[in-house]
Motif scaffolding. Structure first.
Motif, PDB file in Angstrom:
ATOM      1  N   ARG A 140      31.579  55.000  47.703  1.00 25.27           N
ATOM      2  CA  ARG A 140      32.566  54.350  48.572  1.00 25.27           C
ATOM      3  C   ARG A 140      32.297  52.867  48.798  1.00 25.27           C
ATOM      4  NH1 ARG A 140      35.435  58.232  51.935  1.00 25.27           N
ATOM      5  NH2 ARG A 140      35.759  56.508  53.369  1.00 25.27           N
ATOM      6  N   MET A 141      31.075  52.415  48.602  1.00 23.63           N
ATOM      7  CA  MET A 141      30.691  51.042  48.934  1.00 23.63           C
ATOM      8  C   MET A 141      30.868  50.095  47.748  1.00 23.63           C
ATOM      9  SD  MET A 141      29.739  51.166  52.097  1.00 23.63           S
ATOM     10  CE  MET A 141      28.818  49.686  52.371  1.00 23.63           C
ATOM     11  N   GLY A 142      31.099  48.838  48.054  1.00 31.52           N
ATOM     12  CA  GLY A 142      31.166  47.776  47.063  1.00 31.52           C
ATOM     13  C   GLY A 142      30.766  46.464  47.726  1.00 31.52           C
ATOM     14  N   TYR A 143      30.665  45.409  46.948  1.00 32.54           N
ATOM     15  CA  TYR A 143      30.295  44.101  47.504  1.00 32.54           C
ATOM     16  C   TYR A 143      30.811  43.002  46.591  1.00 32.54           C
ATOM     17  CZ  TYR A 143      26.537  44.935  44.172  1.00 32.54           C
ATOM     18  OH  TYR A 143      25.835  45.236  43.044  1.00 32.54           O
ATOM     19  N   GLY A 144      30.799  41.782  47.089  1.00 35.79           N
ATOM     20  CA  GLY A 144      31.278  40.679  46.278  1.00 35.79           C
ATOM     21  C   GLY A 144      31.063  39.329  46.937  1.00 35.79           C
ATOM     22  N   ALA A 145      31.457  38.300  46.211  1.00 34.45           N
ATOM     23  CA  ALA A 145      31.359  36.918  46.691  1.00 34.45           C
ATOM     24  C   ALA A 145      32.508  36.130  46.082  1.00 34.45           C
ATOM     25  CB  ALA A 145      30.030  36.310  46.276  1.00 34.45           C
ATOM     26  N   GLU A 146      32.950  35.104  46.804  1.00 34.70           N
ATOM     27  CA  GLU A 146      34.016  34.257  46.271  1.00 34.70           C
ATOM     28  C   GLU A 146      33.893  32.843  46.801  1.00 34.70           C
ATOM     29  OE1 GLU A 146      37.650  36.271  47.445  1.00 34.70           O
ATOM     30  OE2 GLU A 146      37.858  34.992  49.193  1.00 34.70           O
ATOM     31  N   VAL A 147      34.449  31.915  46.043  1.00 36.74           N
ATOM     32  CA  VAL A 147      34.643  30.542  46.500  1.00 36.74           C
ATOM     33  C   VAL A 147      36.149  30.369  46.647  1.00 36.74           C
ATOM     34  CG1 VAL A 147      32.548  29.597  45.485  1.00 36.74           C
ATOM     35  CG2 VAL A 147      34.629  29.640  44.131  1.00 36.74           C
ATOM     36  N   TRP A 148      36.573  29.642  47.659  1.00 35.98           N
ATOM     37  CA  TRP A 148      37.996  29.543  47.946  1.00 35.98           C
ATOM     38  C   TRP A 148      38.395  28.117  48.310  1.00 35.98           C
ATOM     39  CZ3 TRP A 148      38.428  27.832  52.877  1.00 35.98           C
ATOM     40  CH2 TRP A 148      37.401  28.173  53.768  1.00 35.98           C
ATOM     41  N   TYR A 149      39.711  27.883  48.234  1.00 33.49           N
ATOM     42  CA  TYR A 149      40.315  26.598  48.592  1.00 33.49           C
ATOM     43  C   TYR A 149      41.601  26.892  49.349  1.00 33.49           C
ATOM     44  CZ  TYR A 149      43.078  22.371  48.076  1.00 33.49           C
ATOM     45  OH  TYR A 149      43.858  21.286  48.323  1.00 33.49           O
ATOM     46  N   ARG A 150      41.842  26.171  50.449  1.00 32.48           N
ATOM     47  CA  ARG A 150      43.061  26.348  51.238  1.00 32.48           C
ATOM     48  C   ARG A 150      43.594  24.995  51.687  1.00 32.48           C
ATOM     49  NH1 ARG A 150      40.060  30.755  54.507  1.00 32.48           N
ATOM     50  NH2 ARG A 150      40.346  32.495  53.092  1.00 32.48           N
ATOM     51  N   GLY A 159      35.316  26.746  50.735  1.00 33.30           N
ATOM     52  CA  GLY A 159      34.137  27.424  51.232  1.00 33.30           C
ATOM     53  C   GLY A 159      33.730  28.603  50.370  1.00 33.30           C
ATOM     54  N   VAL A 160      32.804  29.385  50.908  1.00 30.30           N
ATOM     55  CA  VAL A 160      32.280  30.575  50.239  1.00 30.30           C
ATOM     56  C   VAL A 160      32.335  31.748  51.201  1.00 30.30           C
ATOM     57  CG1 VAL A 160      30.752  29.291  48.689  1.00 30.30           C
ATOM     58  CG2 VAL A 160      29.911  30.028  50.905  1.00 30.30           C
ATOM     59  N   SER A 161      32.481  32.952  50.644  1.00 27.78           N
ATOM     60  CA  SER A 161      32.492  34.171  51.442  1.00 27.78           C
ATOM     61  C   SER A 161      31.673  35.234  50.738  1.00 27.78           C
ATOM     62  CB  SER A 161      33.922  34.698  51.614  1.00 27.78           C
ATOM     63  OG  SER A 161      34.718  33.774  52.278  1.00 27.78           O
ATOM     64  N   LEU A 162      30.947  36.020  51.523  1.00 23.31           N
ATOM     65  CA  LEU A 162      30.215  37.197  51.049  1.00 23.31           C
ATOM     66  C   LEU A 162      30.778  38.380  51.800  1.00 23.31           C
ATOM     67  CD1 LEU A 162      26.605  35.744  51.263  1.00 23.31           C
ATOM     68  CD2 LEU A 162      28.022  35.935  49.211  1.00 23.31           C
ATOM     69  N   PHE A 163      30.971  39.519  51.111  1.00 28.09           N
ATOM     70  CA  PHE A 163      31.600  40.650  51.780  1.00 28.09           C
ATOM     71  C   PHE A 163      31.142  41.972  51.187  1.00 28.09           C
ATOM     72  CE2 PHE A 163      34.294  39.064  48.408  1.00 28.09           C
ATOM     73  CZ  PHE A 163      34.601  40.203  47.687  1.00 28.09           C
ATOM     74  N   ILE A 164      31.339  43.029  51.974  1.00 25.30           N
ATOM     75  CA  ILE A 164      31.157  44.393  51.497  1.00 25.30           C
ATOM     76  C   ILE A 164      32.506  45.095  51.639  1.00 25.30           C
ATOM     77  CG2 ILE A 164      28.708  44.540  52.073  1.00 25.30           C
ATOM     78  CD1 ILE A 164      29.541  46.186  54.546  1.00 25.30           C
ATOM     79  N   THR A 165      32.738  46.111  50.816  1.00 20.71           N
ATOM     80  CA  THR A 165      33.986  46.865  50.887  1.00 20.71           C
ATOM     81  C   THR A 165      33.672  48.354  50.980  1.00 20.71           C
ATOM     82  OG1 THR A 165      34.209  47.011  48.483  1.00 20.71           O
ATOM     83  CG2 THR A 165      35.292  45.156  49.576  1.00 20.71           C
ATOM     84  N   ILE A 166      34.589  49.055  51.597  1.00 23.16           N
ATOM     85  CA  ILE A 166      34.484  50.504  51.748  1.00 23.16           C
ATOM     86  C   ILE A 166      35.802  51.106  51.295  1.00 23.16           C
ATOM     87  CG2 ILE A 166      34.139  52.420  53.363  1.00 23.16           C
ATOM     88  CD1 ILE A 166      32.759  50.286  55.212  1.00 23.16           C
ATOM     89  N   ARG A 167      35.755  52.059  50.380  1.00 26.75           N
ATOM     90  CA  ARG A 167      36.972  52.731  49.909  1.00 26.75           C
ATOM     91  C   ARG A 167      37.426  53.716  50.981  1.00 26.75           C
ATOM     92  NH1 ARG A 167      35.742  55.466  44.854  1.00 26.75           N
ATOM     93  NH2 ARG A 167      35.150  57.202  46.152  1.00 26.75           N
ATOM     94  N   ILE A 168      38.706  53.624  51.370  1.00 27.01           N
ATOM     95  CA  ILE A 168      39.238  54.551  52.378  1.00 27.01           C
ATOM     96  C   ILE A 168      40.338  55.400  51.781  1.00 27.01           C
ATOM     97  CG2 ILE A 168      38.618  53.226  54.394  1.00 27.01           C
ATOM     98  CD1 ILE A 168      41.374  52.021  54.453  1.00 27.01           C
TER      99      ILE A 168
END
Length: 168
Positions: A140-150, A159-168
């Motif tokens: 169910r778990m996952g993770y990732g990183a991204e760079v973004w522009y707005r 900026g940059v973001s680090l995150f975890i994901t959960i499958r629901i």
């Protein structure tokens, strides 16, 4: 405060109602910086740390809709919050893949104004883009990183973001 709860409720409930093969709930942290173009010189504003809440609805093996809310956790005089919906394209259909995403976002930006304890706010809709990598494991778990522009009116944020994901 109530508008944040309303926006997050809409963002979190919309993909669950839609029918698709997989839905993932995400939590993360990030940091952003911005630059302001004021005539010939370029000014910068302070860095922004935020908490990320997201929900991703898979449309196919490589396309998905990504609903993201980046919220300033500690409220200081200068801050920006962003709520967006992005079309996400994974470069591979494997569980570990780089991706690109883009879409509109609603932002709320506050900065100090002249006078004691004064702030001025700007609100609007801008463009959000990101390049990232995500690992979706068989569990169910996952993770990732991204760079973004707005874009935020006269300010460009990145900026940059680090995150975890959960499958629901």
């Amino acid at each position: 405060m109530y508008k944040y709860i309303l926006v997050m409720a809409i963002l979190l409930s919309a993909p669950i109602i839609a029918s698709a093969s997989e839905t993932r709930l995400g939590f993360g942290v990030g940091a952003g910086w911005c630059s302001r173009d004021s005539g010939d010189s370029e000014e910068t504003c302070s860095s922004q740390e935020f908490v990320r809440i997201s929900i991703e609805q898979e449309l196919s093996s490589q396309f998905s809709l990504d609903f993201v809310g980046d919220i300033k956790a500690l409220q200081y005089d200068e801050r920006f919050n962003s709520f967006g919906i992005n079309l996400k394209y994974a470069f591979s259909s494997s569980p570990s893949s780089a991706y690109i995403k883009a879409g509109p976002h609603y932002y709320e930006r506050r900065e100090p104004a002249p006078g004691l304890f004064n702030t001025q706010g700007r609100y609007g809709i801008g463009l959000s883009t990101a390049l990232g990598w995500q690992k979706k494991s068989e569990s169910r778990m996952g993770y990732g990183a991204e760079v973004w522009y707005r874009t935020l009116d006269i300010i460009d944020a990145h900026g940059v973001s680090l995150f975890i994901t959960i499958r629901i």
